[in-house]
Design a protein around this motif. Structure first.
Motif, PDB file in Angstrom:
ATOM      1  N   GLY A 274       0.741  -1.146  -0.132  1.00 23.79           N
ATOM      2  CA  GLY A 274       0.083   0.037   0.027  1.00 23.79           C
ATOM      3  C   GLY A 274       0.897   1.209   0.121  1.00 23.79           C
ATOM      4  N   LYS A 275       2.022   1.226   0.500  1.00 24.98           N
ATOM      5  CA  LYS A 275       3.034   2.320   0.443  1.00 24.98           C
ATOM      6  C   LYS A 275       3.306   2.462  -1.047  1.00 24.98           C
ATOM      7  CE  LYS A 275       2.922   2.939   5.036  1.00 24.98           C
ATOM      8  NZ  LYS A 275       2.025   4.304   5.544  1.00 24.98           N
ATOM      9  N   THR A 276       4.262   3.745  -1.203  1.00 24.84           N
ATOM     10  CA  THR A 276       4.860   4.038  -2.347  1.00 24.84           C
ATOM     11  C   THR A 276       6.408   3.615  -2.465  1.00 24.84           C
ATOM     12  OG1 THR A 276       3.487   5.874  -2.727  1.00 24.84           O
ATOM     13  CG2 THR A 276       5.553   5.856  -3.875  1.00 24.84           C
ATOM     14  N   ALA A 277       6.786   3.040  -3.392  1.00 25.64           N
ATOM     15  CA  ALA A 277       8.087   2.512  -3.271  1.00 25.64           C
ATOM     16  C   ALA A 277       8.836   3.612  -4.343  1.00 25.64           C
ATOM     17  CB  ALA A 277       8.113   1.194  -3.967  1.00 25.64           C
ATOM     18  N   THR A 278      10.239   4.008  -3.892  1.00 28.21           N
ATOM     19  CA  THR A 278      10.854   4.952  -4.913  1.00 28.21           C
ATOM     20  C   THR A 278      12.269   4.166  -4.949  1.00 28.21           C
ATOM     21  OG1 THR A 278       9.631   6.905  -3.942  1.00 28.21           O
ATOM     22  CG2 THR A 278      11.684   7.079  -4.819  1.00 28.21           C
ATOM     23  N   LEU A 279      12.559   3.997  -5.891  1.00 23.86           N
ATOM     24  CA  LEU A 279      13.961   3.666  -6.438  1.00 23.86           C
ATOM     25  C   LEU A 279      14.632   4.646  -7.176  1.00 23.86           C
ATOM     26  CD1 LEU A 279      11.724   0.982  -6.188  1.00 23.86           C
ATOM     27  CD2 LEU A 279      13.644  -0.157  -7.432  1.00 23.86           C
ATOM     28  N   THR A 280      15.974   4.636  -7.009  1.00 21.86           N
ATOM     29  CA  THR A 280      16.813   5.669  -7.396  1.00 21.86           C
ATOM     30  C   THR A 280      17.691   5.111  -8.425  1.00 21.86           C
ATOM     31  OG1 THR A 280      16.619   6.954  -5.478  1.00 21.86           O
ATOM     32  CG2 THR A 280      18.497   7.493  -6.862  1.00 21.86           C
ATOM     33  N   CYS A 281      17.975   5.831  -9.475  1.00 20.79           N
ATOM     34  CA  CYS A 281      19.067   5.575 -10.586  1.00 20.79           C
ATOM     35  C   CYS A 281      20.120   6.931 -10.766  1.00 20.79           C
ATOM     36  CB  CYS A 281      18.312   5.025 -11.875  1.00 20.79           C
ATOM     37  SG  CYS A 281      19.659   4.696 -13.213  1.00 20.79           S
ATOM     38  N   ASN A 282      21.288   6.672 -10.482  1.00 23.68           N
ATOM     39  CA  ASN A 282      22.336   7.707 -10.646  1.00 23.68           C
ATOM     40  C   ASN A 282      23.118   7.359 -11.715  1.00 23.68           C
ATOM     41  OD1 ASN A 282      21.362   9.659  -8.275  1.00 23.68           O
ATOM     42  ND2 ASN A 282      21.934   7.841  -7.174  1.00 23.68           N
ATOM     43  N   TYR A 283      23.421   8.318 -12.224  1.00 21.04           N
ATOM     44  CA  TYR A 283      24.565   8.116 -13.566  1.00 21.04           C
ATOM     45  C   TYR A 283      25.534   9.307 -13.573  1.00 21.04           C
ATOM     46  CZ  TYR A 283      21.678  11.452 -16.396  1.00 21.04           C
ATOM     47  OH  TYR A 283      21.113  12.505 -16.864  1.00 21.04           O
ATOM     48  N   THR A 284      26.916   8.914 -14.070  1.00 28.95           N
ATOM     49  CA  THR A 284      28.306   9.776 -14.226  1.00 28.95           C
ATOM     50  C   THR A 284      28.729   9.416 -15.647  1.00 28.95           C
ATOM     51  OG1 THR A 284      29.440   8.378 -13.095  1.00 28.95           O
ATOM     52  CG2 THR A 284      28.597  10.104 -11.740  1.00 28.95           C
ATOM     53  N   ASN A 285      29.049  10.728 -16.226  1.00 35.79           N
ATOM     54  CA  ASN A 285      29.772  10.680 -17.476  1.00 35.79           C
ATOM     55  C   ASN A 285      29.189  10.006 -18.569  1.00 35.79           C
ATOM     56  OD1 ASN A 285      32.082  11.817 -16.483  1.00 35.79           O
ATOM     57  ND2 ASN A 285      32.742  10.044 -15.504  1.00 35.79           N
ATOM     58  N   TYR A 286      27.979  10.258 -18.354  1.00 30.44           N
ATOM     59  CA  TYR A 286      26.700   9.801 -19.607  1.00 30.44           C
ATOM     60  C   TYR A 286      26.179  11.087 -20.057  1.00 30.44           C
ATOM     61  CZ  TYR A 286      27.167   4.694 -19.117  1.00 30.44           C
ATOM     62  OH  TYR A 286      27.649   3.349 -19.028  1.00 30.44           O
ATOM     63  N   SER A 287      25.760  11.172 -21.347  1.00 38.04           N
ATOM     64  CA  SER A 287      24.802  12.021 -21.963  1.00 38.04           C
ATOM     65  C   SER A 287      23.712  11.535 -22.610  1.00 38.04           C
ATOM     66  CB  SER A 287      25.459  13.152 -22.656  1.00 38.04           C
ATOM     67  OG  SER A 287      26.586  13.735 -22.016  1.00 38.04           O
ATOM     68  N   PRO A 288      22.915  10.859 -21.590  1.00 37.13           N
ATOM     69  CA  PRO A 288      21.734   9.946 -22.328  1.00 37.13           C
ATOM     70  C   PRO A 288      20.776  10.566 -22.981  1.00 37.13           C
ATOM     71  CG  PRO A 288      21.341  10.169 -19.759  1.00 37.13           C
ATOM     72  CD  PRO A 288      22.677  10.983 -20.242  1.00 37.13           C
ATOM     73  N   ALA A 289      20.208   9.863 -24.236  1.00 36.88           N
ATOM     74  CA  ALA A 289      19.307  10.698 -24.826  1.00 36.88           C
ATOM     75  C   ALA A 289      17.816  10.140 -24.094  1.00 36.88           C
ATOM     76  CB  ALA A 289      19.234  10.077 -26.265  1.00 36.88           C
ATOM     77  N   TYR A 290      17.896   8.981 -23.457  1.00 37.84           N
ATOM     78  CA  TYR A 290      16.727   8.466 -22.808  1.00 37.84           C
ATOM     79  C   TYR A 290      17.128   7.525 -21.765  1.00 37.84           C
ATOM     80  CZ  TYR A 290      17.841   4.266 -25.513  1.00 37.84           C
ATOM     81  OH  TYR A 290      18.352   3.532 -26.389  1.00 37.84           O
ATOM     82  N   LEU A 291      16.153   7.227 -21.037  1.00 40.32           N
ATOM     83  CA  LEU A 291      16.319   6.279 -19.797  1.00 40.32           C
ATOM     84  C   LEU A 291      15.469   5.034 -19.747  1.00 40.32           C
ATOM     85  CD1 LEU A 291      18.276   7.182 -16.421  1.00 40.32           C
ATOM     86  CD2 LEU A 291      16.228   5.646 -16.580  1.00 40.32           C
ATOM     87  N   GLN A 292      15.732   3.994 -19.501  1.00 40.56           N
ATOM     88  CA  GLN A 292      14.744   2.671 -19.591  1.00 40.56           C
ATOM     89  C   GLN A 292      14.708   2.234 -18.175  1.00 40.56           C
ATOM     90  OE1 GLN A 292      14.848   0.096 -22.705  1.00 40.56           O
ATOM     91  NE2 GLN A 292      15.160   1.671 -24.235  1.00 40.56           N
ATOM     92  N   TRP A 293      13.646   1.833 -17.785  1.00 44.75           N
ATOM     93  CA  TRP A 293      13.335   1.043 -16.834  1.00 44.75           C
ATOM     94  C   TRP A 293      12.798  -0.382 -16.943  1.00 44.75           C
ATOM     95  CZ3 TRP A 293      14.863   1.702 -11.530  1.00 44.75           C
ATOM     96  CH2 TRP A 293      15.226   3.078 -11.409  1.00 44.75           C
ATOM     97  N   TYR A 294      13.364  -1.457 -16.290  1.00 40.82           N
ATOM     98  CA  TYR A 294      12.840  -2.755 -16.338  1.00 40.82           C
ATOM     99  C   TYR A 294      12.608  -3.399 -15.111  1.00 40.82           C
ATOM    100  CZ  TYR A 294      14.627  -2.476 -21.139  1.00 40.82           C
ATOM    101  OH  TYR A 294      14.655  -2.329 -22.403  1.00 40.82           O
ATOM    102  N   ARG A 295      12.005  -4.665 -15.141  1.00 38.84           N
ATOM    103  CA  ARG A 295      11.292  -5.492 -14.113  1.00 38.84           C
ATOM    104  C   ARG A 295      12.081  -6.647 -14.305  1.00 38.84           C
ATOM    105  NH1 ARG A 295       6.222  -6.915 -10.825  1.00 38.84           N
ATOM    106  NH2 ARG A 295       6.813  -9.124 -10.382  1.00 38.84           N
ATOM    107  N   GLN A 296      12.729  -7.191 -13.355  1.00 43.81           N
ATOM    108  CA  GLN A 296      13.301  -8.745 -13.408  1.00 43.81           C
ATOM    109  C   GLN A 296      12.776  -9.573 -12.528  1.00 43.81           C
ATOM    110  OE1 GLN A 296      17.573  -9.249 -13.782  1.00 43.81           O
ATOM    111  NE2 GLN A 296      17.244 -10.972 -14.940  1.00 43.81           N
ATOM    112  N   ASP A 297      12.294 -10.673 -12.728  1.00 42.87           N
ATOM    113  CA  ASP A 297      11.924 -11.630 -11.682  1.00 42.87           C
ATOM    114  C   ASP A 297      12.824 -12.909 -11.857  1.00 42.87           C
ATOM    115  OD1 ASP A 297       8.854 -10.795 -12.717  1.00 42.87           O
ATOM    116  OD2 ASP A 297       9.019 -11.171 -10.603  1.00 42.87           O
TER     117      ASP A 297
END
Lengths: 112, 113
Positions: B16-39
Motif C-alpha cells: 500500500g505504500k509508495t516505493a521509490t527507487l533511484t538511478c544515478n549516473y555519471t559521465n553519460y549524456s543519455p538521450a533516454y533512460l529505461q526501466w525494466y523489471r526482472q523476476d
C-alpha cells in the motif's frame, strides 16, 4: 505475443569445450544483443548485431564470438569455455536505436 | 569512468505504500533512460522509457522522473502490492550510441503484506 527464444535454460559444459548459445526472435527486429548477468556485476553487453552478418563488440567481448547468418537468429559462441564464463546469458532484440529491449528467458551456463 | 548506480541493498516496504527507487549516473549524456523489471530466473521485462526532454512519465501505478541536471532518475510504484516484488533495473545509452544500452546493477524490492 512477441518472443525471444533461447535454446536452453540450463547448460553444463566442461572447460575447453566449444559452446553454442542460440537465440531466435520472431519480431523481424534489426538489432540483437547478448548480455551476461552475474551477481554484483549486473548485466554486461558482450556483443550486438544491427544487421545480418554485422556485429559490434560490447563491453566484454573477450573469449566470445557471435554469428548472425539470418535476421531472426543470433548465436553466441564460446570457442574454449572457461570456468569464469559460468554465468546467466541473456539474449535480447529491438526494432532500432533507442527502442525497448525484448529479452529471452536466459541460459544458465555452468562450466566445470 | 562511466557509472550507473542503483542501491544494491534491498528495499523493503509495506503493502500500500509508495516505493521509490533511484538511478544515478555519471559521465553519460543519455538521450533516454529505461526501466525494466526482472523476476528470479527470468529475463528483464521493459516497463517505461523516458526521454531527456521529458521530466516525468506515468503508466498506471508507475511513475518515472528524469533530472539531467542531477543526473538521476527516480522510479515510483504507488499503492505497492506483494506482486510488485522483483528486481528493478535502469538502463541508458549515450546520445551517440543509441544501441549500446548499459544497465545498472538493479535494486531488489520486497513488498510485505
Amino acid at each position: 505475443d512477441v518472443k525471444v527464444t533461447q535454446s536452453s535454460r540450463y547448460l553444463v559444459k566442461r572447460t575447453g569445450e566449444k559452446v553454442f548459445l542460440e537465440c531466435v526472435q520472431d519480431m523481424d527486429h534489426e538489432n540483437m544483443f547478448w548480455y551476461r548477468q552475474d551477481p554484483g556485476l549486473g548485466l554486461r553487453l558482450i556483443y550486438f548485431s544491427y544487421d545480418v552478418k554485422m556485429k559490434e563488440k560490447g563491453d566484454i567481448p573477450e573469449g566470445y564470438s557471435v554469428s548472425r547468418e539470418k535476421k531472426e537468429r543470433f548465436s553466441l559462441i564460446l570457442e574454449s569455455a572457461s570456468t569464469n564464463q559460468t554465468s546467466m546469458y541473456l539474449c535480447a532484440s529491438n526494432a532500432g536505436s533507442n527502442e525497448k529491449l525484448f529479452f529471452g528467458s536466459g541460459t544458465q551456463l555452468s562450466v566445470l | 569512468s562511466q557509472k550507473i548506480e542503483q542501491n544494491s541493498e534491498a528495499l523493503n516496504i509495506q503493502e500500500g505504500k509508495t516505493a521509490t527507487l533511484t538511478c544515478n549516473y555519471t559521465n553519460y549524456s543519455p538521450a533516454y533512460l529505461q526501466w525494466y523489471r526482472q523476476d528470479p530466473g527470468r529475463g528483464p521485462v521493459f516497463l517505461l522509457l523516458i526521454r531527456e526532454n521529458e521530466k516525468e512519465k506515468r503508466k498506471e501505478r508507475l511513475k518515472v522522473t528524469f533530472d539531467t541536471t542531477l543526473k538521476q532518475s527516480l522510479f515510483h510504484i504507488t499503492a505497492s502490492q506483494p506482486a510488485d516484488s522483483a528486481t528493478y533495473l535502469c538502463a541508458l545509452a549515450n546520445n551517440n550510441a543509441g544501441n549500446m544500452l548499459t544497465f545498472g546493477g538493479g535494486t531488489r524490492l520486497m513488498v510485505k503484506p
